[in-house]
Design a protein around this motif. Structure first.
Motif, PDB file in Angstrom:
ATOM      1  N   ASN A 431       0.773  -1.173  -0.108  1.00 54.89           N
ATOM      2  CA  ASN A 431       0.041  -0.038   0.059  1.00 54.89           C
ATOM      3  C   ASN A 431       0.857   1.166  -0.105  1.00 54.89           C
ATOM      4  OD1 ASN A 431      -2.320  -1.455   0.031  1.00 54.89           O
ATOM      5  ND2 ASN A 431      -2.466  -1.313   2.264  1.00 54.89           N
ATOM      6  N   VAL A 432       1.933   1.253  -0.721  1.00 53.22           N
ATOM      7  CA  VAL A 432       2.761   2.321  -0.966  1.00 53.22           C
ATOM      8  C   VAL A 432       2.003   3.461  -1.752  1.00 53.22           C
ATOM      9  CG1 VAL A 432       4.897   3.286  -2.005  1.00 53.22           C
ATOM     10  CG2 VAL A 432       4.827   1.074  -1.031  1.00 53.22           C
ATOM     11  N   VAL A 433       1.224   3.073  -3.022  1.00 52.87           N
ATOM     12  CA  VAL A 433       0.130   3.933  -3.423  1.00 52.87           C
ATOM     13  C   VAL A 433      -1.256   3.532  -3.444  1.00 52.87           C
ATOM     14  CG1 VAL A 433      -0.290   4.885  -5.735  1.00 52.87           C
ATOM     15  CG2 VAL A 433       1.958   4.441  -5.464  1.00 52.87           C
ATOM     16  N   VAL A 434      -2.061   4.331  -2.709  1.00 52.58           N
ATOM     17  CA  VAL A 434      -3.323   3.913  -2.295  1.00 52.58           C
ATOM     18  C   VAL A 434      -4.497   4.457  -3.175  1.00 52.58           C
ATOM     19  CG1 VAL A 434      -2.802   3.080  -0.168  1.00 52.58           C
ATOM     20  CG2 VAL A 434      -3.441   5.695  -0.746  1.00 52.58           C
ATOM     21  N   ARG A 435      -5.464   4.334  -3.004  1.00 52.87           N
ATOM     22  CA  ARG A 435      -6.567   4.952  -3.853  1.00 52.87           C
ATOM     23  C   ARG A 435      -6.747   6.510  -3.498  1.00 52.87           C
ATOM     24  NH1 ARG A 435     -11.779   3.478  -6.213  1.00 52.87           N
ATOM     25  NH2 ARG A 435     -12.421   5.494  -7.260  1.00 52.87           N
ATOM     26  N   SER A 453       6.631  -8.089  -5.437  1.00 47.51           N
ATOM     27  CA  SER A 453       5.365  -8.373  -5.021  1.00 47.51           C
ATOM     28  C   SER A 453       4.468  -7.381  -5.643  1.00 47.51           C
ATOM     29  CB  SER A 453       5.021  -8.213  -3.510  1.00 47.51           C
ATOM     30  OG  SER A 453       3.816  -8.602  -3.316  1.00 47.51           O
ATOM     31  N   ASN A 454       3.238  -7.618  -5.945  1.00 48.24           N
ATOM     32  CA  ASN A 454       2.049  -6.763  -6.482  1.00 48.24           C
ATOM     33  C   ASN A 454       1.352  -6.050  -5.359  1.00 48.24           C
ATOM     34  OD1 ASN A 454       0.694  -9.014  -5.580  1.00 48.24           O
ATOM     35  ND2 ASN A 454      -0.801  -9.089  -7.002  1.00 48.24           N
ATOM     36  N   THR A 455       2.112  -6.118  -4.179  1.00 44.82           N
ATOM     37  CA  THR A 455       1.211  -5.403  -3.001  1.00 44.82           C
ATOM     38  C   THR A 455       1.432  -3.887  -2.833  1.00 44.82           C
ATOM     39  OG1 THR A 455       2.974  -5.819  -1.577  1.00 44.82           O
ATOM     40  CG2 THR A 455       1.139  -7.343  -1.713  1.00 44.82           C
ATOM     41  N   GLU A 456       2.380  -3.264  -3.625  1.00 41.01           N
ATOM     42  CA  GLU A 456       2.743  -1.870  -3.400  1.00 41.01           C
ATOM     43  C   GLU A 456       1.981  -0.941  -4.155  1.00 41.01           C
ATOM     44  OE1 GLU A 456       6.878  -0.947  -3.860  1.00 41.01           O
ATOM     45  OE2 GLU A 456       7.353  -2.883  -4.050  1.00 41.01           O
ATOM     46  N   ILE A 457       0.988  -1.000  -4.930  1.00 41.97           N
ATOM     47  CA  ILE A 457       0.146  -0.269  -5.390  1.00 41.97           C
ATOM     48  C   ILE A 457      -1.334  -0.963  -5.218  1.00 41.97           C
ATOM     49  CG2 ILE A 457      -1.054   0.597  -7.814  1.00 41.97           C
ATOM     50  CD1 ILE A 457       2.024   0.261  -8.935  1.00 41.97           C
ATOM     51  N   ASP A 458      -2.073  -0.320  -4.606  1.00 40.26           N
ATOM     52  CA  ASP A 458      -3.315  -0.606  -4.377  1.00 40.26           C
ATOM     53  C   ASP A 458      -4.560  -0.991  -5.508  1.00 40.26           C
ATOM     54  OD1 ASP A 458      -5.519  -1.717  -2.865  1.00 40.26           O
ATOM     55  OD2 ASP A 458      -6.182   0.290  -1.895  1.00 40.26           O
ATOM     56  N   VAL A 459      -4.105  -1.964  -6.344  1.00 40.80           N
ATOM     57  CA  VAL A 459      -4.901  -2.280  -7.568  1.00 40.80           C
ATOM     58  C   VAL A 459      -6.281  -2.674  -7.128  1.00 40.80           C
ATOM     59  CG1 VAL A 459      -4.963  -3.577  -9.696  1.00 40.80           C
ATOM     60  CG2 VAL A 459      -2.737  -2.850  -8.765  1.00 40.80           C
ATOM     61  N   ALA A 460      -6.590  -3.347  -5.943  1.00 39.25           N
ATOM     62  CA  ALA A 460      -7.801  -3.889  -5.723  1.00 39.25           C
ATOM     63  C   ALA A 460      -8.785  -2.730  -5.511  1.00 39.25           C
ATOM     64  CB  ALA A 460      -7.874  -4.728  -4.564  1.00 39.25           C
ATOM     65  N   SER A 461      -8.291  -1.636  -4.982  1.00 43.30           N
ATOM     66  CA  SER A 461      -9.179  -0.376  -4.874  1.00 43.30           C
ATOM     67  C   SER A 461      -9.846   0.213  -6.108  1.00 43.30           C
ATOM     68  CB  SER A 461      -8.336   0.563  -3.934  1.00 43.30           C
ATOM     69  OG  SER A 461      -7.240   1.229  -4.613  1.00 43.30           O
TER      70      SER A 461
END
Length: 612
Positions: A431-435, A453-461
């Motif tokens: 969550n480095v870059v969030v919505r 990892s694909n966790t750095e950008i909050d793509v799910a949001s």
């Protein structure tokens, strides 16, 4: 008439109208044409001198001998001789190829035009596909899980896109071998001893031509291998086909779903009559799956080799919780991996990935790079060299100070998020870059990730009803807001360089050789040498990996004399630096010092949260 026009017309003269040297009278100042008329000739040029550029005043024609339009020829060119007579210039004839008219006058039929358009569109898409894969065809939508494929020897213990692409993959592997000198040297030196005889290695890494060279080296050293991909977009399908044709059990293809990803890992591990005793992981997913599904396998596993920040972080968490039940080798923080792969590899591949996917011009663009570890340093250096204005975000004051002294402005992300053109994450965090950041970005801002990892950008949001996703190219999505603003998201927030481009083979040779040596060390280590903990590769092995690559540059190491070695207190053959020596500013490592007077060990733990 301009020189350009005359030159253009002269290029159109029919070859039969050009006289040869044998037709010219000796010493004649005129050149005869086909109709008997004469035009002036430059004698010095015929004699092979530079008289055309530096004319002789004695042979310089009078002003009246210059070319001028002839009104009787409707604007055509004529030459006025010294005696006042007018000589007609040669008529210009266009050269026309026999089939030229026929070919260019053919207009494609309706079906032909549609076919042509489709082929152009497809080739355009393929040119931006990951790792220049030959197998990104949209024609075959059948899932590899639904196919029954066998190689030429009748073996079907694999699951890949298309076994028929094996020849293409074999050529790519052969090319990669030329840029991986250390692995080839290790294969040549150790294959007689078979240091991995009896080893059963299960691997989960990027399946590329470079990984194939590593796998074939492990096999040459005596190991049996089963492999899955650690990233759903990075697999080169033709390379996977070549490995399957060569007898390797490979379960991977480009564009896997999340369900496919875990299914492939399970197929690698859960096989009747075969149990792994070594793990080679990249990201920790394979280790996590075995812990979750098959914990009893660790009774026979001798060790884990992990090469990524994310995977190493997971191993340290297991160790801290007392759940790590086998020794693990932290390859990521070895000098040869950290300094070369993370820094030099990303310095080149960040530009390649962005260019292939977006065609962006870097000069003058404002870019924010989140994280100034080795990956961040490489990205910033490359972008700065291309003329970009680079900002850096960082949590570690030491890395932050480095960024400032390297000429970058240190900011918080929310200070520049409205103005930057490109956002790059490389922290290893989540969550480095969030919505909130994504909502405030400018129109057409490019967002990508260089961390594992694909966790750095909050793509799910971004997967909400009010936002529209539009696929533009392979690995390129436009995410469109209701007001029409859009951002360009690359590889759905996954690792950019291996998902959307390629990485330098030579750098991967360094990492792959380090992995191979770590496997050999853990597999052959006597009982008790390594506890159930996480270890760094011994310094001597780091130096050995580096030395194997020096001959490529025709480099010659200086050797210490006995006197010099004694003065420094070193062995002439190394290691040349203590374990706590930092070739790079940031490392995550355990430093042990000895208090000789008290006779105790003091454990100094240095940890920087920004793993990248």
């Amino acid at each position: 008439m301009s020189v350009q026009v005359v030159a253009a017309k002269m290029a159109e003269v029919d070859l039969k109208d050009v006289p040869t040297g044998k037709d010219l009278p000796a010493g004649s100042p005129m050149t005869p044409t086909s109709d008997g008329k004469k035009i002036p000739r430059n004698d010095q040029h015929e004699a092979g001198t530079l008289g055309l550029l530096t004319p002789n005043p004695a042979k310089m024609p009078q002003a009246s001998a210059m070319k001028r339009p002839d009104p009787q020829q409707n604007g055509g060119e004529a030459f006025v001789n010294r005696d006042g007579t007018v000589a007609e210039a040669p008529r210009m004839k266009k050269i026309q190829f026999a089939d030229q008219k026929q070919e260019f006058n053919k207009r494609p039929s309706k079906i032909g035009r549609r076919s042509l358009s489709r082929s152009i569109s497809q080739s355009s898409t393929d040119s931006y596909s990951s790792a220049a894969s030959y197998t990104d065809s949209s024609d075959d939508e059948t899932s590899p899980r639904d196919k029954q494929q066998k190689n030429s020897k009748g073996n079907g213990d694999f699951c890949i896109k298309n076994i028929k692409q094996a020849d293409f993959g074999r050529r790519e592997i052969e090319i990669a071998e030329q840029e991986m000198p250390a692995l080839m040297a290790l294969r040549k030196r150790a294959q007689g001893e078979k240091p991995l005889a009896g080893a059963k290695v299960v691997g989960c890494t990027h399946i590329t031509a470079q990984t194939a060279v590593l796998m074939e080296t492990l096999s040459a050293l005596g190991a049996q291998c089963r492999w899955a991909a650690c990233n759903i977009y990075s697999t080169q399908n033709e390379v996977a086909a070549a490995l399957a044709e060569g007898g390797f059990s490979v379960f991977a293809w480009k564009g896997e779903s999340e369900d496919d990803f875990w299914w492939c890992i399970d197929r690698c591990v859960n096989v009747e009559g075969w149990q792994p005793n070594m793990i080679l992981d990249d990201g920790g997913d394979l280790t996590h799956w075995i812990y979750k599904k098959y914990p009893n396998m660790f009774k026979k596993i001798k060790g884990i080799v992990e090469e990524s920040v994310t995977g190493v972080h997971r191993l340290y968490q297991l160790s801290k919780a007392g759940k790590l039940c086998v020794p693990a080798m932290n390859v990521n923080d070895s000098v040869t991996k950290q300094k070369f792969d993370n820094l030099y590899c990303c310095r080149e591949s960040i530009l390649d990935g962005l260019k292939r996917t977006t065609d962006v011009m870097f000069g003058g663009k404002q870019v924010v790079v989140c994280g100034y570890g080795e990956v961040g340093k490489g990205c910033c250096a490359a972008l700065k060299a291309m003329g970009s204005i680079v900002y850096v975000t960082e949590i570690d004051p030491i890395c932050a100070l480095q960024a400032c002294m390297d000429g970058f402005r240190l900011v918080k992300l929310n200070e520049v998020i409205r103005q930057v053109d490109i956002v790059i994450t490389c922290t290893g965090n989540k969550n480095v870059v969030v919505r909130e950041n994504l909502d405030r970005m400018k129109n057409s801002c490019i967002v990508c990730n260089m961390g594992h990892s694909n966790t750095e950008i909050d793509v799910a949001s971004l997967r909400t009803p009010e936002l529209t996703w539009e696929r533009v190219r392979s690995q390129v999505d436009h995410v469109i807001w209701p007001d029409g603003k859009r951002i360009v998201l690359l590889a759905e927030g996954r690792l950019l360089n291996l998902s959307c481009s390629t990485v330098p083979t030579f750098v991967l040779s360094i990492t792959a050789t380090t992995q191979a040596l770590a496997l050999i060390e853990l597999y052959n280590a006597p009982e008790g040498r390594y506890k159930q903990d996480v270890y760094l590769l011994p310094k001597k092995m780091d130096e050995y990996v580096a030395s194997l690559h020096l001959p490529t540059f025709d480099a010659h190491l200086t050797e210490l004399s006995d006197e010099q070695a004694k003065y420094l207190g070193l062995n002439k053959n190394g290691p040349f630096k203590p374990n706590y020596y930092r070739y790079v500013w940031k490392q995550q490592l355990w430093v042990w010092t000895i208090n000789a007077k008290l006779g105790i060990y003091v454990q100094l733990y240095t940890y920087v949260f920004n793993n990248y």
